[in-house]
Design a protein around this motif. Sequence first.
Motif, mmCIF file in Angstrom:
data_model
loop_
_atom_site.group_PDB
_atom_site.id
_atom_site.type_symbol
_atom_site.label_atom_id
_atom_site.label_comp_id
_atom_site.label_asym_id
_atom_site.label_seq_id
_atom_site.Cartn_x
_atom_site.Cartn_y
_atom_site.Cartn_z
ATOM 1 N N VAL A 13 76.275 100.388 7.145
ATOM 2 C CA VAL A 13 75.452 99.399 7.841
ATOM 3 C C VAL A 13 74.006 99.860 8.025
ATOM 4 O O VAL A 13 73.072 99.079 7.852
ATOM 5 C CB VAL A 13 76.089 99.029 9.201
ATOM 6 C CG1 VAL A 13 75.163 98.162 10.040
ATOM 7 C CG2 VAL A 13 77.420 98.318 8.975
ATOM 8 N N PHE A 14 73.815 101.121 8.362
ATOM 9 C CA PHE A 14 72.471 101.600 8.692
ATOM 10 C C PHE A 14 71.834 102.467 7.605
ATOM 11 O O PHE A 14 70.641 102.758 7.677
ATOM 12 C CB PHE A 14 72.512 102.411 9.991
ATOM 13 C CG PHE A 14 72.958 101.621 11.175
ATOM 14 C CD1 PHE A 14 72.111 100.722 11.795
ATOM 15 C CD2 PHE A 14 74.243 101.771 11.686
ATOM 16 C CE1 PHE A 14 72.511 99.990 12.897
ATOM 17 C CE2 PHE A 14 74.664 101.050 12.785
ATOM 18 C CZ PHE A 14 73.797 100.151 13.389
ATOM 19 N N CYS A 53 76.719 98.826 17.726
ATOM 20 C CA CYS A 53 76.417 97.486 17.210
ATOM 21 C C CYS A 53 75.748 96.623 18.277
ATOM 22 O O CYS A 53 74.795 95.886 17.986
ATOM 23 C CB CYS A 53 77.688 96.805 16.710
ATOM 24 S SG CYS A 53 78.324 97.499 15.167
ATOM 25 N N THR A 56 72.061 97.750 18.870
ATOM 26 C CA THR A 56 71.155 97.501 17.752
ATOM 27 C C THR A 56 71.203 96.051 17.266
ATOM 28 O O THR A 56 70.657 95.727 16.209
ATOM 29 C CB THR A 56 71.452 98.451 16.579
ATOM 30 O OG1 THR A 56 72.813 98.277 16.180
ATOM 31 C CG2 THR A 56 71.195 99.899 16.967
ATOM 32 N N ASP A 57 71.868 95.178 18.033
ATOM 33 C CA ASP A 57 71.942 93.743 17.718
ATOM 34 C C ASP A 57 72.444 93.465 16.304
ATOM 35 O O ASP A 57 71.874 92.675 15.563
ATOM 36 C CB ASP A 57 70.582 93.062 17.923
ATOM 37 C CG ASP A 57 70.144 93.051 19.373
ATOM 38 O OD1 ASP A 57 71.016 92.878 20.249
ATOM 39 O OD2 ASP A 57 68.942 93.241 19.630
ATOM 40 N N ARG A 58 73.521 94.132 15.927
ATOM 41 C CA ARG A 58 74.120 93.917 14.604
ATOM 42 C C ARG A 58 74.858 92.590 14.572
ATOM 43 O O ARG A 58 75.398 92.125 15.586
ATOM 44 C CB ARG A 58 75.109 95.025 14.255
ATOM 45 C CG ARG A 58 74.513 96.379 14.094
ATOM 46 C CD ARG A 58 73.656 96.478 12.860
ATOM 47 N NE ARG A 58 72.261 96.354 13.256
ATOM 48 C CZ ARG A 58 71.244 96.239 12.430
ATOM 49 N NH1 ARG A 58 71.416 96.216 11.150
ATOM 50 N NH2 ARG A 58 70.022 96.130 12.876
ATOM 51 N N SER A 59 74.958 92.003 13.401
ATOM 52 C CA SER A 59 75.691 90.754 13.203
ATOM 53 C C SER A 59 77.194 91.022 13.220
ATOM 54 O O SER A 59 77.643 92.169 13.100
ATOM 55 C CB SER A 59 75.306 90.129 11.862
ATOM 56 O OG SER A 59 75.802 90.928 10.802
ATOM 57 N N ASP A 62 78.232 92.802 10.082
ATOM 58 C CA ASP A 62 78.025 94.247 10.132
ATOM 59 C C ASP A 62 79.080 94.917 11.004
ATOM 60 O O ASP A 62 79.613 95.961 10.663
ATOM 61 C CB ASP A 62 76.643 94.588 10.701
ATOM 62 C CG ASP A 62 75.523 94.350 9.710
ATOM 63 O OD1 ASP A 62 75.800 94.239 8.499
ATOM 64 O OD2 ASP A 62 74.364 94.284 10.155
ATOM 65 N N ARG A 63 79.361 94.302 12.148
ATOM 66 C CA ARG A 63 80.329 94.886 13.085
ATOM 67 C C ARG A 63 81.689 95.084 12.431
ATOM 68 O O ARG A 63 82.376 96.051 12.696
ATOM 69 C CB ARG A 63 80.458 93.983 14.313
ATOM 70 C CG ARG A 63 81.380 94.524 15.374
ATOM 71 C CD ARG A 63 81.461 93.573 16.553
ATOM 72 N NE ARG A 63 80.178 93.339 17.152
ATOM 73 C CZ ARG A 63 79.668 94.046 18.162
ATOM 74 N NH1 ARG A 63 80.360 95.018 18.688
ATOM 75 N NH2 ARG A 63 78.483 93.759 18.651
#
Length: 78
Positions: A13-14, A53, A56-59, A62-63
């Motif tokens: 993801v990152f 998550c 960092t405001d992941r979707s 992504d989660r």
Amino acid sequence: MKHSEFWRAVDTVFGAAYGRSLAQDLVLTSIGTTGVQALDNGVPPREVWNALCDETDRSDADRWVLRDDPRRRRRDTR
């Protein structure tokens, strides 16, 4: 989620370098420590992943990037 799955999700993801830096340096508000410290203190990897998550405001995509389908797992072991 296992520790290895946590690190694979971080890398996916990152990106490897940025993700490892986040896990080491970013204090996760809901846990009160960094991701690496939380793992070292016995916090379950899934909880650390969710906190990372959130922070960092992941979707949702992504989660759940490494969500395992139990049906596929059964099929693969036959």
